[in-house]
Structures are given as structure tokens and as C-alpha cells.
Design a protein around this motif. Structure first.
Motif, PDB file in Angstrom:
ATOM      1  N   ALA A 304       0.488  -1.225  -0.143  1.00  0.00           N
ATOM      2  CA  ALA A 304       0.174   0.116   0.153  1.00  0.00           C
ATOM      3  C   ALA A 304       0.905   1.038  -0.275  1.00  0.00           C
ATOM      4  N   ARG A 305       2.043   1.222   0.244  1.00  0.00           N
ATOM      5  CA  ARG A 305       3.096   2.211   0.313  1.00  0.00           C
ATOM      6  C   ARG A 305       4.217   2.201  -1.129  1.00  0.00           C
ATOM      7  N   SER A 306       4.842   2.835  -0.835  1.00  0.00           N
ATOM      8  CA  SER A 306       6.410   3.264  -2.392  1.00  0.00           C
ATOM      9  C   SER A 306       6.955   2.436  -1.519  1.00  0.00           C
ATOM     10  N   TYR A 307       8.039   1.985  -1.997  1.00  0.00           N
ATOM     11  CA  TYR A 307       9.345   1.077  -1.366  1.00  0.00           C
ATOM     12  C   TYR A 307      10.240   0.485  -2.246  1.00  0.00           C
ATOM     13  N   ALA A 308      11.778   0.697  -1.765  1.00  0.00           N
ATOM     14  CA  ALA A 308      12.703  -0.273  -2.937  1.00  0.00           C
ATOM     15  C   ALA A 308      12.626  -1.458  -2.764  1.00  0.00           C
ATOM     16  N   TYR A 309      12.232  -2.241  -1.717  1.00  0.00           N
ATOM     17  CA  TYR A 309      12.288  -3.602  -1.754  1.00  0.00           C
ATOM     18  C   TYR A 309      11.296  -4.237  -1.319  1.00  0.00           C
ATOM     19  N   LEU A 310      10.935  -5.415  -1.310  1.00  0.00           N
ATOM     20  CA  LEU A 310      10.053  -6.148  -0.636  1.00  0.00           C
ATOM     21  C   LEU A 310      10.746  -7.810  -0.335  1.00  0.00           C
ATOM     22  N   GLY A 311      10.497  -8.288   0.499  1.00  0.00           N
ATOM     23  CA  GLY A 311      10.683  -9.397  -0.045  1.00  0.00           C
ATOM     24  C   GLY A 311       9.966 -10.680   1.204  1.00  0.00           C
ATOM     25  N   MET A 312       9.824 -11.401   1.037  1.00  0.00           N
ATOM     26  CA  MET A 312       9.042 -12.674   1.418  1.00  0.00           C
ATOM     27  C   MET A 312       9.662 -14.027   1.438  1.00  0.00           C
ATOM     28  N   ILE A 313       9.761 -14.130   3.104  1.00  0.00           N
ATOM     29  CA  ILE A 313      10.130 -15.879   2.959  1.00  0.00           C
ATOM     30  C   ILE A 313       9.593 -17.052   2.723  1.00  0.00           C
ATOM     31  N   GLY A 314       9.564 -18.420   2.438  1.00  0.00           N
ATOM     32  CA  GLY A 314       8.604 -18.874   2.312  1.00  0.00           C
ATOM     33  C   GLY A 314       8.603 -19.974   0.612  1.00  0.00           C
ATOM     34  N   SER A 315       8.586 -21.326   0.685  1.00  0.00           N
ATOM     35  CA  SER A 315       8.591 -21.966  -0.599  1.00  0.00           C
ATOM     36  C   SER A 315       7.933 -21.967  -1.285  1.00  0.00           C
ATOM     37  N   ARG A 316       8.328 -22.306  -3.131  1.00  0.00           N
ATOM     38  CA  ARG A 316       7.684 -21.693  -3.889  1.00  0.00           C
ATOM     39  C   ARG A 316       5.959 -22.067  -3.897  1.00  0.00           C
ATOM     40  N   LYS A 317       5.780 -23.524  -2.867  1.00  0.00           N
ATOM     41  CA  LYS A 317       4.170 -24.026  -2.954  1.00  0.00           C
ATOM     42  C   LYS A 317       4.044 -22.355  -2.205  1.00  0.00           C
ATOM     43  N   LYS A 318       4.101 -22.636  -1.059  1.00  0.00           N
ATOM     44  CA  LYS A 318       3.107 -21.398   0.015  1.00  0.00           C
ATOM     45  C   LYS A 318       2.999 -19.074  -1.251  1.00  0.00           C
ATOM     46  N   VAL A 319       4.776 -19.066  -1.727  1.00  0.00           N
ATOM     47  CA  VAL A 319       4.795 -18.383  -3.156  1.00  0.00           C
ATOM     48  C   VAL A 319       3.656 -18.587  -3.570  1.00  0.00           C
ATOM     49  N   LYS A 320       2.862 -18.587  -3.755  1.00  0.00           N
ATOM     50  CA  LYS A 320       2.680 -18.913  -5.565  1.00  0.00           C
ATOM     51  C   LYS A 320       1.254 -18.615  -4.706  1.00  0.00           C
ATOM     52  N   ALA A 321       0.735 -19.520  -3.864  1.00  0.00           N
ATOM     53  CA  ALA A 321      -0.739 -19.407  -3.356  1.00  0.00           C
ATOM     54  C   ALA A 321      -0.553 -17.974  -2.122  1.00  0.00           C
ATOM     55  N   ALA A 322      -0.170 -17.643  -1.495  1.00  0.00           N
ATOM     56  CA  ALA A 322       0.335 -16.259  -1.543  1.00  0.00           C
ATOM     57  C   ALA A 322       0.129 -15.425  -2.487  1.00  0.00           C
ATOM     58  N   PHE A 323       0.787 -15.046  -3.493  1.00  0.00           N
ATOM     59  CA  PHE A 323       0.623 -14.319  -4.726  1.00  0.00           C
ATOM     60  C   PHE A 323      -1.197 -14.083  -5.092  1.00  0.00           C
ATOM     61  N   GLU A 324      -1.289 -15.416  -5.101  1.00  0.00           N
ATOM     62  CA  GLU A 324      -2.334 -15.854  -5.882  1.00  0.00           C
ATOM     63  C   GLU A 324      -3.435 -15.119  -5.410  1.00  0.00           C
ATOM     64  N   SER A 325      -3.640 -15.330  -4.171  1.00  0.00           N
ATOM     65  CA  SER A 325      -4.369 -14.687  -2.414  1.00  0.00           C
ATOM     66  C   SER A 325      -4.641 -12.900  -2.611  1.00  0.00           C
ATOM     67  N   LEU A 326      -3.341 -12.387  -3.447  1.00  0.00           N
ATOM     68  CA  LEU A 326      -2.891 -11.079  -2.779  1.00  0.00           C
ATOM     69  C   LEU A 326      -3.574 -10.819  -4.506  1.00  0.00           C
ATOM     70  N   GLU A 327      -3.550 -11.045  -5.610  1.00  0.00           N
ATOM     71  CA  GLU A 327      -4.054 -10.751  -6.760  1.00  0.00           C
ATOM     72  C   GLU A 327      -5.342 -10.800  -6.843  1.00  0.00           C
ATOM     73  N   ALA A 328      -6.496 -11.999  -5.899  1.00  0.00           N
ATOM     74  CA  ALA A 328      -7.591 -11.851  -5.944  1.00  0.00           C
ATOM     75  C   ALA A 328      -7.921 -10.960  -5.042  1.00  0.00           C
ATOM     76  N   GLN A 329      -7.297 -10.312  -4.186  1.00  0.00           N
ATOM     77  CA  GLN A 329      -7.740  -9.102  -2.954  1.00  0.00           C
ATOM     78  C   GLN A 329      -7.954  -7.716  -4.054  1.00  0.00           C
ATOM     79  N   GLY A 330      -7.208  -8.152  -5.242  1.00  0.00           N
ATOM     80  CA  GLY A 330      -7.701  -6.230  -6.031  1.00  0.00           C
ATOM     81  C   GLY A 330      -5.609  -6.092  -6.509  1.00  0.00           C
ATOM     82  N   PHE A 331      -4.653  -7.124  -5.651  1.00  0.00           N
ATOM     83  CA  PHE A 331      -3.600  -6.150  -5.866  1.00  0.00           C
ATOM     84  C   PHE A 331      -2.613  -6.459  -7.272  1.00  0.00           C
ATOM     85  N   SER A 332      -1.762  -5.781  -8.237  1.00  0.00           N
ATOM     86  CA  SER A 332      -1.928  -6.344  -9.310  1.00  0.00           C
ATOM     87  C   SER A 332      -1.313  -7.217  -9.506  1.00  0.00           C
ATOM     88  N   LYS A 333      -1.360  -7.344 -10.765  1.00  0.00           N
ATOM     89  CA  LYS A 333      -0.468  -8.559 -11.093  1.00  0.00           C
ATOM     90  C   LYS A 333       1.563  -8.632 -11.404  1.00  0.00           C
TER      91      LYS A 333
END
Length: 468
Positions: A304-333
């Protein structure tokens, strides 16, 4: 000595500084004006020359002018009395311009009002104007706009101040008063960046050589989560000179005893994390909470803000699920795919220590992609005098980039331009510098061999004397 002070943004402060300096030397000092000036304690109104002389003999100091009904200001004394007072005192300070408290101005045709008997003219310009609009910082705004060729809502930069001072004051005053010394004396100087700009203005050197981003404060690293990875990352962040902020929702983890390396630690509900996040759009965010739910909450706060870097820990499976959830909530791809996840460079890290190293490596990679400040907190906040040494140009291989700097003081060095023989040679050179100087240090010729360097390239170093 008669000094006329003109310009804007610190004339009175300049007069007080010179007055106190001369009084401390046992000299008699007279202060007056050729325009208007605020009344100060023990100012003599409408005096005769005898009254001025009496106060100078009694107190070594006299400020005098004519009364202006209904105001707390004084006007100019008659020319003859002003000249006699200046002659009688060891030193005289004449405020010769007005700016209504604003930091910059361009003088009208009748300004400033310089006495013919002035030995020196000091031109003040307020560096508090930097970063402000022309509309809010300028006196005689229309003349300022005409000189600069900008719009009233444009932001004032050092080149603008230099042009106003040069075209509005320095050049015309040197023509009108050829026997007087004309000097630029910037006012409202506080930060290291402003001290460098002030020195360039004083020496009338091209201020466009300096880039503001070199003087940015140290980057901030915000870590969501205070577990094993966060604790190891904090140790590395200190070496990389990040200012660190840690947030966790567990009191047993988010405390100073567990996280002594952190600059700030907050125990809070992640849903309220934005209350603890710093202002600015160039910060680095690492999300390593204890679970998927906490990670997603924190990622959404950062997206929701501007930044230089954003990193998130997690397995590829967890990351994939998180990305799908974020897009479903309206965040751009595009925004979602900009998250560095799984976090860190792919070095096969397994332990918390190794994962922290991979994250730190990725932070370095992102931080050093462009022109990035290497300013340390100590250098940013120092009040030491010395010579500031800045890499302003480089070619070939060298350990630090353009904008890297260090301050060589009498008994210590703050900051670094890369270490090694080059830095040692610059440190040896700095004490010999008394004015702004640019020198080349070659890494590929005979001089390179003398410095003990084996990698090719050239560094151009700017030396700037810094005095408080």
C-alpha cells in the motif's frame, strides 16, 4: 572595517555572529541600517553622533537608527551620522537589504542600498529555501521567476540559489562598488549537504557538480518477524549500515534483550503495523513472520506504500498461493510479481544464518543497482570540521561508486571511499586542501603502481573543506 550585509535568509544572524566575534576581540562595534531593521535591546533611536560615540566608549557596542512610528523597526540614520559612526567604531555592520524573513530574493533596481564607504559587501542567501517552492520561499517572487525562468510551484535547487546570488548581487555589486570586496556568505546552513552547497556558493564554484542523493540518510531495513532468521539478519544489517526496525506480535521475541542490534523494536499487532513504519519511499522490507497469515498481512501493508525492496520468506508453493491470494484481493499482477519471493539469492541456503546471508546479498544487489548513498549515520550527523572527500567520477574497477565519501578530520576519519591504498593516499592529501579541489587518482599508470593498486581504473576525487 565597514561591512554591508545584503541578501536574504540569515542577514541578522550573520550580523550577530560578526558582532560577537569582534566584541570578543575587544573591538568597538557599531550596527546600523540603510533600510529597515528590527529593534534590539538598548538600540538608540534618533541619536546624535555624540550619543553614539558615548555608548561605544561606554559599552564597546552601539546599535542605532531612526524611529519608525507604529513598528518595532528602525530606519536609516542620516548619511553623515552613519558615516561618522562607522568611522568612529573599530568595525561597523550595516544591514543593507530586506527580504521580509524569506530565504531567497532577487533585488529590485534600487536594492541593496550599499553605503559608498563600505569596505566589504557580504551577500547572504538562505539554504532553507532548498526543497521548497519558489512561491513559498521567495521575496520579490516575480523577479525571482524572471531570473530563473521557472514556475512559482517549481522546487528551488542549489543552481537556482547560485544564479540568484550571482546575477542579482555578485555581478552588479562588483560593477557598482569596484573598491569593495564582495563575498557570498550562505545562511541557514545545518546539514552536511547544506555545508557542501554553502562552500560551493562561497567559493563561487559550479554547484551543479553536487548531487543531493549522495547525502541521503542511511537506508532503513524494516523486518517483520523477530525469529531466528531476523536475529541473524540484524547482525549482518549492522555491517551493511542499515538502520533497522523490527516488528513482531510476540512480547517474548520483540524486546531489546533479544534484539540488541536493532535500532527500533516494536511489539504490535501486524494489523496495526503501519503506525510504526517510517515515512519515505526508499526503504527495504523483509517479511519473515512465524506464519503465512502474518506474512500476508505485512506484505499488504507494504504494497500500500512505495518502497525500494519487499521480500517474503516461504517455499515456492507457499509463495504461489500467497501471490494468487493477493491478486484475488485486488493487488495488481505487476505489484505482486515485484515481491522478492522466495526471499534471498538462490545460494542453497538452509540454516537461519545462511538464509540471512542470502537475504543480505539480495539487499546489497538491489541497493547497489543505481546511484545509492553510502552515507553513514555518523557522517550524516557529525559536527566535526575537516575535508570531505567524494568520488565524483570513476572508470574501470574500484571498490566504491560515485557519491561515496569520507570526512578527514584532524584526528580521525569518518566514512570510507573503499579502503586500501587509494583511501590512504586521499587521507594523506586531504590536510593540504584549503579550497574546493578536484584531483584524479589513476589505477592504471605509474601513479597506480606507486599506490600499490593492481586493478585498472581511475577515481576523480572532490575535496571540500568543511567548517562549522
Amino acid at each position: 572595517m565597514v561591512i554591508a550585509v545584503a541578501g536574504s535568509g540569515g542577514k541578522t544572524t550573520r550580523i550577530h555572529k560578526l558582532r560577537d566575534q569582534w566584541l570578543s576581540q575587544g573591538k568597538t562595534v557599531f550596527v546600523g541600517t540603510t533600510t529597515h531593521m528590527k529593534i534590539e535591546k538598548e538600540t538608540i533611536l534618533d541619536p546624535s553622533i555624540e550619543e553614539i560615540k558615548e555608548q561605544l566608549e561606554k559599552k564597546n557596542y552601539c546599535m542605532a537608527g531612526t524611529s519608525i512610528a507604529g513598528t518595532q523597526k528602525i530606519g536609516p540614520l542620516p548619511d553623515e551620522i552613519l558615516k561618522q559612526a562607522a568611522d568612529f567604531a573599530d568595525a561597523a555592520l550595516i544591514e543593507a537589504d530586506g527580504s521580509r524573513g524569506l530565504p531567497v530574493k532577487y533585488p529590485d533596481s534600487y536594492e541593496p542600498v550599499i553605503p559608498d564607504f563600505a569596505d566589504e559587501i557580504q551577500i547572504v542567501t538562505g539554504l532553507s529555501a532548498l526543497g521548497r517552492t519558489c512561491r513559498e520561499a521567495s521575496h520579490r517572487k516575480d523577479l525571482v521567476l524572471q531570473c530563473l525562468g521557472i514556475k512559482e510551484d517549481d522546487i528551488l535547487e542549489p543552481v537556482h540559489l547560485q544564479r540568484l546570488v550571482t546575477e542579482g548581487y555578485v555581478n552588479p555589486l562588483r560593477r557598482r562598488h569596484p573598491s569593495a570586496r564582495v563575498r557570498v556568505c550562505p545562511g541557514q546552513v545545518n546539514t552536511l549537504y547544506e555545508k557542501v552547497i554553502a562552500r560551493f556558493l562561497q567559493e563561487e564554484k559550479d554547484v551543479s557538480l553536487i548531487q543531493k542523493e549522495w547525502f541521503s540518510s542511511q537506508p532503513k531495513l524494516i523486518i517483520f518477524g523477530a525469529g531466528h532468521v531476523a536475529r541473524q539478519l540484524l547482525k549482518l544489517a549492522g555491517f551493511l549500515d542499515f538502520y533497522t526496525i523490527v516488528l513482531d506480535d510476540r512480547e517474548e521475541f520483540a524486546n531489546r534483550e533479544k534484539l540488541p542490534e536493532a535500532d527500533e523494536v516494536y511489539c504490535c499487532d501486524f494489523q496495526k503495523a503501519e503506525e510504526y513504519l517510517p515515512e519515505g519511499d526508499q526503504h527495504y522490507y523483509v517479511v519473515v513472520t512465524r506464519g503465512h497469515a502474518g506474512d500476508e498481512i505485512c506484505v499488504k501493508k507494504v504494497l500500500a506504500r512505495s518502497y525500494a525492496y519487499l521480500g517474503m520468506i516461504g517455499s515456492r508453493k507457499k509463495v504461489k498461493a500467497a501471490f494468487e491470494s493477493l491478486e484475488a484481493q485486488g493487488f495488481s499482477k505487476e505489484a505482486v510479481e515485484g515481491i522478492h519471493a522466495p526471499i534471498g539469492l538462490a545460494i542453497g541456503a538452509r540454516t537461519p544464518e545462511e538464509i540471512a546471508v542470502s537475504i543480505a546479498a539480495e539487499l546489497i544487489q538491489i541497493k547497489n543497482q543505481g546511484t545509492v548513498s553510502t552515507m553513514t549515520k555518523e557522517l550524516l550527523e557529525t559536527q566535526e570540521n575537516g575535508v570531505l572527500c567524494i568520488i565524483i567520477k570513476k572508470s574501470g574497477s574500484s571498490p566504491r561508486g560515485v557519491g561515496s565519501m569520507m570526512l578527514v578530520c584532524k584526528d580521525k576519519v569518518i566514512g570510507s571511499i573503499g579502503g586500501g591504498a587509494l583511501e590512504n593516499e586521499v587521507i594523506r592529501t586531504a590536510p593540504q586542501i584549503s579550497q574546493i579541489t578536484v584531483r584524479d587518482f589513476s589505477l592504471s599508470n605509474e601513479e597506480s603502481a606507486n599506490l600499490g593498486m593492481i586493478c585498472g581504473g581511475t577515481n576523480q576525487i572532490l575535496f571540500v573543506p568543511i567548517c562549522q
